[in-house]
Design an enzyme around this catalytic site. Structure first.
Site, PDB file in Angstrom:
ATOM      1  N   ARG A 298     -10.096 -13.716   1.209  1.00  0.00           N
ATOM      2  CA  ARG A 298     -11.058 -14.307   2.459  1.00  0.00           C
ATOM      3  C   ARG A 298     -12.309 -14.190   2.274  1.00  0.00           C
ATOM      4  NH1 ARG A 298     -11.331  -8.173   4.788  1.00  0.00           N
ATOM      5  NH2 ARG A 298     -10.696  -6.959   3.038  1.00  0.00           N
TER       6      ARG A 298
ATOM      7  N   GLU B 268      -5.091 -14.285  21.147  1.00  0.00           N
ATOM      8  CA  GLU B 268      -4.763 -15.274  20.288  1.00  0.00           C
ATOM      9  C   GLU B 268      -4.205 -16.610  20.615  1.00  0.00           C
ATOM     10  OE1 GLU B 268      -3.720 -12.081  20.023  1.00  0.00           O
ATOM     11  OE2 GLU B 268      -5.248 -11.167  18.719  1.00  0.00           O
TER      12      GLU B 268
END
Lengths: 292, 323
Positions: free
Chosen positions: B18, B66
């Site tokens: 990441r 989300e």
């Protein structure tokens, strides 16, 4: 702040023309639905006056240049009501009226639920309920952030307010004070399984939206002047997104379709039923005499 | 391509994939004013804090939402932007699959879904946060590109490539630190696999940090006299069918490895291709229809048979199945 684009005052003459246009749009809508053999009747009939007001007075748009840079954005969230948008677009000149007869047919640009990649001018693809208002919020956020002059409208059904994503979008719009966005709710009180207040009550709706930092306007969704004035007012409100709760009659204009949830999801079943519906439209449900 | 000392794990830098995403976004932000980054209350752990600091006007805090993360991102894409939406893979695309399908894929939007914390190596957080079904969920979507980079360097390049690629892209990251074994200059291209090691007895095809385990397995196998090919299949979709088929033809058997459900994942994509075009024995390393649990990353990777020794065993089994 980007320049405010004012909506012109509606003259009596223009109002009369818009009311006639709405009636003609309803006639073409039902004719199209009967030809298609499937599709929703009640919602689109109830939205005819709103779409007439939007396409023929409120929106800055150009049917010949559907991707015109600074056009207003009209998102239709309740994709199942797209027949009214198709009809209004054909009337506005986006495509020939003859193409309306292809609704829902194989190879048609007029898909059963609207698809932006098929037909220019649709702005988005919709059907799964609740996805329109957040996309409108995304558009409005960018316009506000980058000081672009257009206004974003989102037409949505009352039933889809039951979807959680709608309230995620409302939180976002309130927090970001998206004053360049207006939601228009087709408050017709019906959904597929019955009346909204029986299925999953939405009231008190005004309080709910105010609590989310929206400026709330209520109108008669069949009064074109009220609709136009509400849009003009909504565009003038600063620091708050607006919601216009438009009280509408599902199946408006056809007596045997009005207020009946069974007409939510079906078209006139044959030419005879279509004729009855068109006669109702042309005679104001038998109140006046008119030609076929 | 490979860091020279790749065989010596202890000499390699260990960085979470990441991080490569976060660094690449800052780079993109400088050159591409259309890049917006949206975060669903996971700004630091998805590594987008640096973008937020550098370009606060193009960073959007979404909170825990989300579904609208995807749809609002798509709305921004409708306005001509490239929206990177950042969350944990368990929630995005785990929770917002329909919005990704409709507003991202069907509309062909420049919506880039960054799913962090994928795989069991998330560790102590347990099964709820260890996303293992995401590759299958994303791979099945028309228009979607699926990228599973193997280390932080490759993640950096995959992120830049995702921004250039038109349409929706899914980028998958892990939480744990993992060895950086490819060079910054190694080529990355969507739709291309790279042969990292040549060999003709068995082909190991991997994606994500587990690819390093494939490399270690190949090293062990070579000591046993087994010539092992290793392929980096980071571009799960579109997949480099030519390179995969060539490996199957040369080696006559294949092992795939991913830190995800074996069902529907990268290995399934390879199996689909090979069963249609050139059937050879295949073993798929991955989660075998089970969820993860709490533990250290290493404990979990060993428990679920996602480490080099298990890949070695799979290779030995699959070689025996060759005709």
């Amino acid at each position: 702040m980007p320049p405010v684009r004012d909506i012109k005052q509606l003259s009596e003459k223009k109002l009369f023309a818009l009311e006639k246009r709405a009636r003609d749009i309803r006639v073409d809508l039902l004719t199209m639905l009967e030809a298609a053999g499937s599709g929703h009747s009640a919602g689109p009939l109830g939205l005819a006056d709103i779409f007439t007001a939007l396409y023929f007075h409120v929106l800055v748009h150009n049917p010949k240049k559907p991707n015109m840079k600074d056009r207003d954005r009209l998102i239709l969230s309740c994709g199942h009501t797209v027949p009214i948008r198709y009809t209004a677009m054909a009337h506005a000149g986006y495509f020939p009226k003859s193409e309306l007869a292809t609704l829902r047919q194989f190879g048609s640009r007029l898909q059963g639920h609207p698809e932006m990649t098929h037909l220019p001018g649709l702005e988005s693809t919709s059907g799964p309920l609740g996805d329109g208002s957040p996309q409108a919020a995304g558009l409005a956020y960018i316009a506000k952030q980058e000081k672009l002059p257009w206004h974003t409208y989102c037409v949505m059904s009352d039933g889809e307010l039951q979807a959680g994503i709608t309230w995620e979008a409302a939180l976002f719009a309130g927090r970001n004070t998206l004053h360049n966005m207006t939601w228009i709710i087709d408050r017709n009180n019906i959904q597929i399984d019955g009346y909204t207040e029986d299925i999953m009550p939405l009231e008190p709706l005004v309080d709910k939206f105010e609590a989310f930092n929206f400026h709330v306007i209520e109108v008669d969704g069949h009064n074109i002047r009220e609709i136009v004035d509400a849009c003009a007012y909504a565009q003038s409100i600063y620091e708050q997104p607006c919601v216009i709760i438009a009280h509408t009659t599902p199946g408006k204009g056809v007596d045997f379709m009005e207020f009946e949830p069974i007409w939510h999801g079906k078209p006139p079943k044959d030419k005879a039923e279509l004729k009855r519906a068109l006669t109702a439209l042309r005679t104001l449900n038998g109140k006046i005499k008119a030609g076929e | 391509m490979l860091i020279r000392s790749w065989k010596n794990k202890n000499t390699l830098k260990h960085v979470p994939t990441r991080n490569g995403y976060g660094d690449a976004l800052v780079e993109l932000g400088k050159t591409n004013k259309n890049v917006y980054v949206l975060s669903a209350d996971l700004t630091d752990s998805t590594r987008v804090q640096a973008f937020k600091d550098a370009y606060p006007d193009r960073f959007v805090q979404m909170g825990v939402s989300e579904q609208s993360l995807a749809a609002i991102g798509a709305g921004m894409a409708l306005a001509g932007k490239t929206a990177f939406i950042s969350s944990y893979a368990a929630f995005s695309p785990g929770r917002n699959w329909e919005q990704i399908r409709t507003t991202g894929c069907l509309q062909k939007m420049n919506l880039k879904i960054a799913g962090a914390h994928a795989g069991v190596s998330v560790g102590p957080d347990g099964a709820t946060h260890q996303m293992t079904e995401d590759i299958a969920l994303m791979r099945v979507l028309p228009e979607m590109t699926v990228l599973v980079p193997c280390d932080a360097n490759e993640t950096h390049k995959a992120t830049i490539a995702a921004a250039k690629k038109k349409g929706p892209v899914y980028l998958r990251f892990a939480r744990a630190k993992s060895p950086v074994f490819t060079t910054p200059s190694a080529k990355f291209e969507i739709g291309k696999a790279q042969v990292l090691l040549k060999g003709s007895d068995v082909a190991l095809i991997g994606c994500g940090p587990i690819l390093y385990e494939c490399m270690l397995a190949a090293d062990q196998l070579s000591k046993l006299g087994i010539k092992t090919q290793v392929i980096n299949n980071a571009s799960v979709k579109p997949m480099d069918e030519k390179t995969i088929l060539a490996a199957a033809k040369e080696c006559g058997c294949v092992v795939t490895a991913e830190e995800a459900q074996a069902a529907g994942g990268m290995g399934s994509a390879v199996a689909e291709l090979l069963s249609e075009e050139f059937p050879v024995p295949i073993e798929r390393i991955g989660l075998q229809d089970e969820f993860g649990q709490s533990g250290t990353p290493q404990e979990l990777l060993e428990h679920y048979k996602l480490t080099a020794p298990w890949i070695v065993k799979a290779a030995q089994r699959v070689i025996k199945k060759k005709r």
